[in-house]
Write a protein that holds these residues in place. Structure first.
Motif, short mmCIF file in Angstrom:
data_model
loop_
_atom_site.label_atom_id
_atom_site.label_comp_id
_atom_site.label_asym_id
_atom_site.label_seq_id
_atom_site.Cartn_x
_atom_site.Cartn_y
_atom_site.Cartn_z
N PRO A 106 0.78 -1.31 0.15
CA PRO A 106 -0.27 0.55 -0.14
C PRO A 106 1.02 1.28 -0.26
N TYR A 107 0.94 2.13 -0.89
CA TYR A 107 1.14 3.50 -0.95
C TYR A 107 2.48 3.24 -2.03
N GLY A 108 2.89 1.86 -2.61
CA GLY A 108 3.78 1.85 -2.83
C GLY A 108 3.93 2.83 -3.80
N LYS A 109 3.30 2.78 -5.06
CA LYS A 109 3.46 3.44 -5.78
C LYS A 109 3.88 4.82 -6.04
N LYS A 110 2.48 4.59 -4.88
CA LYS A 110 2.12 6.97 -4.71
C LYS A 110 3.76 7.43 -3.91
N ALA A 111 4.84 6.35 -3.23
CA ALA A 111 5.59 7.12 -2.99
C ALA A 111 6.90 7.26 -4.20
#
Length: 210
Positions: A106-111
């Protein structure tokens, strides 16, 4: 015949008597031999030959050796791999002191895209600090205006401080409840990798049932 033998015996006795008188020191030495003092035996450890023992060198300290050499600086455009990893001049670099979610977390691509936005069109300066257990170069990365990429990612709530490596320098920058949000990264820091295994198993199951 007998008289001749007696004469010879008397002459021999007289010769022996005169010879003893002539060497009184020998006679005295034979009558009073000197006392023999035995040489004291050394303990077994002292009987071994003594060799020169060179001083024991100090144990090799890898950190001290690294610190003795000037840390290299890498400059250039950064290709972003994920939220805490970039490539500069063909060198893969891990951002110092922080932990961002993996691409499949979760939130890996956003980071990742947040870091892309920070680095886009910028020359990044990477001050190498170490090499991690995976052989990756670790560096403090700065934008031309002096901003620390590790600090910026933490302030955005897309990375958390990793006290084991940072000594807690980025902890005050963490946004509220960020460790609940990035719970997998927090679990890694606490050594709870079984949580990762459960998450990955569920992800694989979903993909197979899709």
């Amino acid at each position: 015949m007998i008289e001749g033998l007696i004469f010879i015996a008397v002459i021999a006795g007289l010769f022996f008597f005169l010879w003893e008188k002539k060497d009184p020191i020998r006679s005295e030495r034979e009558e009073n031999p000197p006392s023999v003092i035995p040489f004291p035996k050394k303990p077994p450890s002292e009987n071994r030959p003594t060799y020169y023992a060179p001083p024991t060198p100090s144990p090799f300290n890898e950190k001290t050796a690294r610190d003795a050499v000037e840390k290299p600086v890498i400059r250039g455009r950064a290709y972003v791999v994920d939220g805490d990893t970039v490539v500069i001049r063909k060198t893969q670099i891990r951002l110092f002191g922080v932990d961002a979610p993996e691409m499949n977390h979760p939130y890996g691509k956003k980071a990742k895209w947040a870091l892309v936005k920070l680095c886009k069109g910028q020359e990044v300066k990477a001050e190498v600090t170490d090499v991690d257990a995976h052989g990756r170069t670790v560096a403090k990365c700065y934008l031309p205006d002096g901003r620390d990429l590790s600090a910026e990612m933490v302030k955005l709530g897309l990375a958390i401080d990793w006290p084991k490596f940072s000594d807690g320098v980025y902890k005050p920058l963490e946004v509220p409840d960020v460790r609940k949000k990035l719970w997998l990264a927090d679990a890694r820091q606490k050594g709870r990798m079984h949580i990762w295994d459960k998450y990955d198993a569920k992800q694989k199951e979903r993909q197979e049932n899709a």
